[in-house]
Design an enzyme around this catalytic site. Structure first.
Site, PDB file in Angstrom:
ATOM      1  CG  ASP A 239      28.063  69.545  11.539  1.00 37.42           C
ATOM      2  OD1 ASP A 239      27.688  69.072  12.610  1.00 37.42           O
ATOM      3  OD2 ASP A 239      27.325  69.691  10.540  1.00 37.42           O
TER       4      ASP A 239
ATOM      5  CB  CYS B  32      25.755  73.336   7.922  1.00 39.63           C
ATOM      6  SG  CYS B  32      25.264  73.940   6.316  1.00 39.63           S
TER       7      CYS B  32
ATOM      8  CB  CYS C 164      27.988  63.633  11.910  1.00 41.72           C
ATOM      9  SG  CYS C 164      26.949  64.956  12.521  1.00 41.72           S
TER      10      CYS C 164
ATOM     11  CB  CYS D 298      25.774  67.892  17.090  1.00 43.17           C
ATOM     12  SG  CYS D 298      25.996  66.792  15.696  1.00 43.17           S
TER      13      CYS D 298
END
Lengths: 145, 403
Positions: free
Chosen positions: A35, A33, A103, A59
Site C-alpha cells: 500500500d 507491503c 489501511c 487494496c
C-alpha cells in the site's frame, strides 16, 4: 468481506487525483507491503483545507479509506483535520475487516504527512503534529501462522 | 456478458453433470458401510474398488497402490510426515523446492521442528527447478525429495522425469504433489520413477473432500490415521463413498478427453496471453511459456495491486485470483512470485486466470476488455504510476533539451 460504504468508496472514489502546486503533499506506506497513499492538500490563508485529493496503490480498503479521509478533512481547519483519527475513518466506512485496520492508519498518517509538508513549507508549527514515519509498517510485526 | 465467467479452475472446479449423477445413488440408496458383510455394504465396496481401479489405470499404477484421503493437503502431509518417520533411521535430510504448495512447505517446517533438515531448491526466473542445485544438495542422509508436478500459481511444469531418475539412482524416495497436474497432463508413475504422488478430486471437476496418495509397492510408510482396517490399514475411517465414486467418474471423464480438453485450453490460454500482451502496457507473463499447464495464465501488471483488480473483476462477474498479500492475509506477496525474482511491488500486482475447456473465446475477449479497462482505472489512481509518468516525462524533456 467489505461493507457497502467501503465498496461504494472503492468503486466511486471521491477526490481522486492530484492538486498542482499543492500547499502540502504527504506520501506514506511502501510498495513492499502493498500500500502507498499520497494526499494533496490545498490550504487557504485562514488555514482551512479548501481542496483535498488522493492517489493510492493498494487494496480495496486502502482506496476506500483514502477516499473517506479526504471527505472528512475537506473544509476543515488544519487543527480539525489533525484530529481526524483512523477510528473516525473506519466508523465513517461502517467498519473494516480486522486485517485491513492498517489501511485506516495509513490514511491518518497520509493526512498528517501532508500537514507536516505544509507546515515545513510555511515555516509554522502545528501543535500535536509529529514528523511522519518514513514507513508506517516499521512498527508492525508480521503475524505468525 | 450476462453470465458468470469462472477463471479460477486452479482453486476449484464444479462437478460435471456426469460426476453428480454417478454420486447421487451413494447418498441415500447405496449407503451401506463398505466394511459390512451384507449385500448393501458390498455394493459400496464394489463402487470403491471400481474407482480405485480407474484411478490406478490413469497413472499406470496398481490398484493396491492407491490410498484415498480427504484431499490433496492430507496426501501431502501423509507422504512427508510418514515417510520421514519411516526412514529416519537412514537419515534426516529432505529436499524440496521453494515454490511448493503450503501443504508441503508448512509440513516441512513442522518436520524441521521435529529435527529433520530441509533444503529448499531455487527455481529459475521462469519457475523451473534448478536440477544442478538439486543434484548438489543430495547428501548420504537424504531420504526424500518432494517436488510438485506443476505449480499452482504460475503453472510451470517441473522436470519430473529427470528428478525421478536422479532420486532412483541415488536410492532416495521421490514424492510429487500432482494436485494441479493430475487429470490435466498424462502421468506415468513407472516411466517417471515416482514413489509417491498426491492428487485431489475437486481440481478435475470431481467433488471436494476427496483425494488420494499413490504409494509405490515396497515403500515403507507409516499409517496416517489409526483405527479400522480401511485402505489396507494405513488410513482408518469409513470411506467417503460418494466422494470416491465422484472422483472415479471425474477421472474417467478427464482421461477419456485429456487430449481434446487440454488442446482447447491451450488455445484459449495462448489467445488470452497474446491479447493481454498486445493490449496492456507494462505487464509481464509469469512462468514458462511452453512448460506450462494448459489452462494457466499469470500476469503481473506494474503500478497496481491485485486485490483491487480482483474486486473490480468480480463486479464484472469474472472470478480470478492473485498472489498479492492482501489476498493471502499476510503482508508478503506470494512466495512463488518472489522465488522467480519479482520485486515485492510487482508481485503484489499479479493476476492468475486458470481456464477450463468449458470457457469460450468470447469470454476471453470480454475478459481482456475488462482487464484493460480496470488496469487503466487503477493506474490512474496509483501514485506509483504518477511517479513513473512524471519521470518519463522529465527524461523526455531532458533529451529534447540535449538535442
Amino acid at each position: 468481506m467489505y461493507s457497502e460504504k467501503v465498496m461504494d468508496h472503492f468503486t466511486n472514489p471521491r477526490n481522486m487525483g492530484e492538486i498542482e502546486n499543492a500547499s502540502g503533499v504527504g506520501t506514506v506506506g511502501n510498495a513492499k507491503c502493498g500500500d502507498i497513499m499520497r494526499i494533496y492538500l490545498d490550504i487557504d490563508e485562514n488555514q482551512v483545507i479548501r481542496e483535498c485529493k488522493f492517489k493510492t496503490f493498494g487494496c480495496g480498503a486502502a482506496v476506500a479509506t483514502s477516499s473517506m479521509a479526504t471527505e472528512l478533512v475537506k473544509g476543515k481547519t488544519i487543527n480539525e483535520a489533525l484530529a481526524v483519527t483512523n477510528k473516525a475513518v473506519m466508523e465513517a466506512l461502517d467498519g473494516l475487516p480486522p486485517v485491513k485496520v492498517h489501511c485506516s492508519l495509513l490514511a491518518e498518517e497520509a493526512i498528517h504527512a501532508a500537514l507536516w509538508d505544509y507546515a515545513q513549507k510555511n515555516g509554522i508549527e502545528i501543535q500535536g503534529l509529529e514528523k511522519p514515519k518514513a514507513d508506517i509498517h516499521e512498527d508492525e510485526e508480521e503475524e505468525e501462522y | 456478458m450476462d453470465h458468470l465467467i469462472y477463471l479460477d479452475h486452479a482453486a476449484t472446479t464444479g462437478c460435471t453433470a456426469g460426476v453428480v449423477e454417478a454420486m447421487l445413488p451413494y447418498f441415500s440408496e447405496h449407503y451401506g458401510n463398505p466394511s459390512s458383510i451384507y449385500r448393501l455394504g458390498a455394493e459400496s465396496k464394489k463402487a470403491i474398488t471400481e474407482a480405485r481401479r480407474t484411478i490406478a489405470e490413469s497413472l499406470h499404477a496398481d490398484a493396491s497402490e492407491i490410498y484415498f484421503t480427504a484431499g490433496g493437503s492430507e496426501a501431502d502431509n501423509w507422504a512427508l510426515i510418514a515417510a520421514a518417520e519411516a526412514y529416519s533411521d537412514k537419515g534426516k535430510h529432505i529436499i524440496t523446492s521453494k515454490i511448493e504448495h503450503h501443504a508441503v512447505l508448512h509440513t516441512c517446517e513442522y518436520l524441521q521442528k521435529k529435527g529433520f533438515q530441509i533444503t529448499y531448491i531455487d527455481v529459475d526466473e521462469e519457475g523451473i527447478l534448478k536440477l544442478d542445485e538439486l543434484e548438489k544438495a543430495i547428501r548420504p542422509d537424504t531420504i526424500l525429495i518432494s517436488v510438485m508436478f506443476a505449480n499452482n500459481e504460475i503453472g510451470t511444469i517441473q522436470p519430473i522425469a529427470e528428478i525421478g531418475k536422479l532420486a532412483k539412482e541415488r536410492g532416495i524416495l521421490f514424492h510429487t504433489d500432482a494436485v494441479q497436474a493430475y487429470g490435466h497432463l498424462p502421468i506415468d508413475v513407472e516411466k517417471l520413477s515416482i514413489d509417491m504422488l498426491s492428487a485431489s478430486g475437486h481440481k478435475l471437476h470431481g467433488p471436494k473432500g476427496i483425494g488420494f496418495l499413490y504409494i509405490r509397492k515396497g515403500v515403507k510408510i507409516r499409517s496416517f490415521l489409526h483405527g479400522g482396517a480401511q485402505e489396507r490399514k494405513r488410513r482408518a475411517g469409513t470411506e467417503n463413498v460418494p466422494g470416491i465414486v465422484g472422483f472415479g467418474a471425474a477421472v474417467k471423464e478427464a482421461f477419456e478427453n485429456l487430449e481434446q480438453r487440454s488442446e482447447k485450453e491451450r488455445q484459449l490460454r495462448d489467445y488470452l496471453i497474446a491479447q493481454i500482451e498486445s493490449r496492456i502496457p507494462h505487464c509481464r507473463l509469469n512462468g514458462d511459456r511452453q512448460k506450462r499447464l494448459p489452462g494457466n495464465v499469470n500476469f503481473s501488471f506494474r503500478f497496481i495491486e491485485g486485490e483491487s483488480l480482483l474486486i473490480m473483476l468480480d463486479m464484472k462477474k469474472i472470478c480470478a485470483s492473485s498472489g498479492s498479500a492482501c489476498t493471502s492475509g499476510s503482508l508478503d506477496p506470494s512466495h512463488v512470485l518472489l522465488a522467480i525474482g519479482l520485486p515485492h511491488e510487482i508481485a503484489h500486482g499479479s493476476l492468475r486466470l486458470t481456464l477450463s475447456w468449458e470457457n469460450t473465446m468470447e469470454e476471453m475477449d470480454y475478459v481482456v476488455d475488462a482487464i484493460a479497462e480496470i488496469v487503466e482505472k487503477l493506474r490512474n489512481m496509483s501514485p506509483l504510476y504518477e511517479d513513473f509518468v512524471k519521470k518519463q516525462h522529465a527524461e523526455g524533456k531532458e533529451q529534447t533539451n540535449v538535442q
